[in-house]
Design an enzyme around this catalytic site. Structure first.
Site, short mmCIF file in Angstrom:
data_model
loop_
_atom_site.label_atom_id
_atom_site.label_comp_id
_atom_site.label_asym_id
_atom_site.label_seq_id
_atom_site.Cartn_x
_atom_site.Cartn_y
_atom_site.Cartn_z
N GLY A 124 0.91 -1.13 0.00
CA GLY A 124 0.00 0.00 0.00
C GLY A 124 0.95 1.18 0.00
O GLY A 124 1.90 1.12 -0.68
N SER A 125 0.88 1.87 0.49
CA SER A 125 1.59 2.99 0.88
C SER A 125 1.61 4.33 0.14
O SER A 125 0.92 4.37 -0.76
CB SER A 125 2.96 2.86 1.19
OG SER A 125 3.38 3.95 1.99
N GLY A 126 11.05 24.66 7.24
CA GLY A 126 12.02 25.17 7.87
C GLY A 126 12.32 25.10 9.15
O GLY A 126 12.98 25.55 9.44
N SER A 130 11.91 18.19 5.92
CA SER A 130 12.32 17.23 4.88
C SER A 130 12.98 16.02 5.55
O SER A 130 12.77 14.88 5.13
CB SER A 130 13.28 17.90 3.89
OG SER A 130 14.43 18.38 4.56
N ASP A 191 20.20 17.12 10.16
CA ASP A 191 18.75 17.08 10.39
C ASP A 191 18.23 15.65 10.50
O ASP A 191 17.47 15.32 11.42
CB ASP A 191 18.00 17.79 9.26
CG ASP A 191 18.09 19.31 9.36
OD1 ASP A 191 18.68 19.79 10.34
OD2 ASP A 191 17.58 19.99 8.47
N1 LIG Z 1 5.20 15.92 5.39
C1 LIG Z 1 5.69 16.07 4.14
N2 LIG Z 1 5.05 15.54 3.08
C2 LIG Z 1 5.57 15.68 1.84
N3 LIG Z 1 6.71 16.33 1.52
C3 LIG Z 1 7.38 16.86 2.53
C4 LIG Z 1 6.92 16.75 3.90
N4 LIG Z 1 7.79 17.40 4.68
C5 LIG Z 1 8.76 17.89 3.86
N5 LIG Z 1 8.52 17.57 2.57
C6 LIG Z 1 9.36 17.93 1.40
O1 LIG Z 1 10.48 18.68 1.88
C7 LIG Z 1 10.47 20.01 1.29
C8 LIG Z 1 10.95 21.03 2.34
O2 LIG Z 1 12.30 20.78 2.61
P1 LIG Z 1 13.32 21.91 3.04
O3 LIG Z 1 14.57 21.22 3.37
O4 LIG Z 1 13.37 23.00 2.01
O5 LIG Z 1 12.65 22.55 4.36
P2 LIG Z 1 12.77 22.07 5.87
O6 LIG Z 1 13.39 20.72 5.93
O7 LIG Z 1 11.45 22.26 6.51
O8 LIG Z 1 13.74 23.15 6.51
P3 LIG Z 1 15.31 23.02 6.89
O9 LIG Z 1 15.93 22.10 5.88
O10 LIG Z 1 15.79 24.43 6.73
O11 LIG Z 1 15.39 22.57 8.29
C9 LIG Z 1 9.03 20.25 0.88
O12 LIG Z 1 8.95 21.19 -0.17
C10 LIG Z 1 8.62 18.85 0.41
O13 LIG Z 1 9.10 18.58 -0.89
C1 LIG Z 2 21.17 24.73 6.57
C2 LIG Z 2 21.47 23.35 7.13
O1 LIG Z 2 22.63 23.46 7.96
C3 LIG Z 2 20.34 22.86 8.04
C4 LIG Z 2 18.97 22.85 7.44
O2 LIG Z 2 18.04 22.51 8.47
C5 LIG Z 2 21.74 22.43 5.98
C6 LIG Z 2 22.36 21.10 6.39
O3 LIG Z 2 23.09 21.03 7.41
O4 LIG Z 2 22.18 20.13 5.64
MG LIG Z 3 15.26 20.28 5.12
#
Ligand SMILES: Nc1ncnc2c1ncn2[C@@H]1O[C@H](COP(=O)(O)OP(=O)(O)OP(=O)(O)O)[C@@H](O)[C@H]1O
Ligand SMILES: C[C@@](O)(CCO)CC(=O)[O-]
Ligand SMILES: [Mg+2]
Length: 381
Positions: A124-125, A126, A130, A191
């Site tokens: 199924g399945s 800032g 991410s 992260d």
């Molecule tokens: N719950 C989710 N469902 C689907 N896609 C997601 C989800 N969470 C994150 N994503 C994907 O990750 C992208 C955001 O990643 P991005 O690294 O730019 O931001 P972040 O991880 O929130 O912030 P940061 O990397 O600065 O900590 C979204 O545009 C999407 O493609």
């Molecule tokens: C900006 C950054 O340091 C953190 C993003 O949350 C990028 C990374 O370490 O991969």
């Molecule tokens: Mg991210």
């Protein structure tokens, strides 16, 4: 929560902590008979966004499972050919223009799915979303593939949630990192690591040090609601570093020193070798310096500066978190701050259309809930 992000991509140490906000991923596997009937469909339901995507398993098989599949015991990167096939699969979907940024997350999902489970259909399945997404997805898929199992133990999340052993967490983390590479281009791995293992960590060049911590720090998170993209911001910092290599090397060096000081501070406090108020004063100063260095890297934003100015009126120190460029800002909430002042700060920030929430740092990492076939992991800021 991260202190000293960006420089970590360039080899400096950074400190990160999981917070008590989670990304949940539920996995439902259909019986094998459905697959044999040739009707199996992989469906991804993104509840937060109100969108559902589906792919016939036969189509996935044809497009993505042509390479020799090495098994999920070891995480491997997404090859350029595989990435191109994933992009073609996504083109078949009409992703609304306003949500086009989701395609990075969908690519990471298809890569993880077909790498971990895809060879063995049926199916199924800032704030580090991410990474939280990749960790919960990898963990759920590895659990379904029988490669990761709960070891019992009590999770703070309540009945049904179970902990996972260290080796299994390592595998979840390695796969999540490969997913992050699809979304971020050049992630440091901080992260996904803090999202998998939880707690507070120091991270440098792929090496993780767990920091003992007591008396968890409270932070106010302000979401500026300004959209940004980590991949573009990380690339921008690298370009600045190549234009001004000496100056930026000094910036990265300063960030490294700040991370080392923050790590020592967390450990001193855990051993009761420093009073809480003194720890908070030192942490506030280090956060202020970190924000200045992030401005040097070019990742602040007018919305972030507005939050900094607003909190400073109340003598509170803030810094951007994650990649910056908008997104979220962290404000240290000192133990002695009265609720009245905190309410005033929040009211002033929210009157400027920002959204605030209070978190405790040091959340849990990846956990499994077998009853509901769901997995979740601590989000990261
Ligand atoms: N719950 C989710 N469902 C689907 N896609 C997601 C989800 N969470 C994150 N994503 C994907 O990750 C992208 C955001 O990643 P991005 O690294 O730019 O931001 P972040 O991880 O929130 O912030 P940061 O990397 O600065 O900590 C979204 O545009 C999407 O493609
Ligand atoms: C900006 C950054 O340091 C953190 C993003 O949350 C990028 C990374 O370490 O991969
Ligand atoms: Mg991210």
């Amino acid at each position: 929560m991260e202190v000293c992000e960006h420089a970590v991509v360039h080899g400096s140490a950074a400190v990160a902590a999981a917070i008590d906000l989670y990304t949940r991923c539920s996995l439902r596997l259909l019986p094998r008979a459905d697959d044999e009937a040739g009707a199996a469909v992989l469906e991804l339901d993104l509840r937060d966004h109100g969108l559902t995507f589906s792919w016939p398993c036969a189509r996935l098989h044809e497009a993505l499972l042509t390479e020799e599949v090495a098994g999920a015991q070891e995480a491997r990167p997404c090859s350029p050919d595989r990435m191109a096939s994933i992009a073609r699969l996504l083109e078949e979907h009409e992703i609304p223009e306003a949500k086009i940024w989701l395609s990075a997350g969908l690519s990471a999902f298809l890569f993880l799915y077909t790498s971990i489970l895809g060879s063995d259909l049926p199916m199924g399945s800032g704030l580090g979303s991410s990474a939280a997404f990749c960790v919960s997805m990898s963990g759920a898929l590895l659990t379904a593939a029988g490669m990761v199992a709960a070891v019992g133990g009590i999770s703070s999340k309540g009945t049904g949630w179970e902990l996972v052993g260290k080796d299994d967490l390592e595998l979840v983390n390695q796969w999540a990192f490969q997913g992050e590479k699809i979304i971020h281009g050049k992630p440091s791995g901080i992260d996904n690591t803090v999202s998998t293992f939880g707690s507070t960590i120091k991270f440098k060049k792929g090496e993780l040090t767990n920091l003992k911590s007591r008396n968890p720090i409270k932070m106010l998170i302000t979401d500026t609601r300004v959209g940004r993209n980590t991949k573009a911001l990380v690339a921008g910092v690298s370009e600045r570093a190549s234009r001004h290599s000496d100056a930026m090397a000094s910036v990265f060096h300063a960030v490294n020193s700040i991370s080392e000081e923050v790590s020592s501070l967390v450990e001193l406090a855990a051993n009761d070798e420093i009073a809480i108020t003194s720890k908070e004063e030192k942490l506030a100063e280090l956060m202020e310096m970190n924000q200045g260095l992030l401005q040097c890297m070019g990742v602040s934003h007018s919305s972030i500066e507005t939050v900094l100015r607003t909190t400073l009126k109340f003598n509170l120190v803030s810094k951007l978190t994650g990649a910056g460029g908008g997104g979220c800002v962290l404000t240290l909430i000192p133990t002695l701050l009265s609720n009245l002042v905190l309410e005033k700060v929040i009211a002033e920030l929210e009157s400027q259309s920002f959204r605030c929430f209070i978190v405790e740092v040091g959340g849990q990492g990846f956990q499994v809930c077998q009853g509901g076939c769901s997995c979740f992991n601590g989000d990261v800021v």
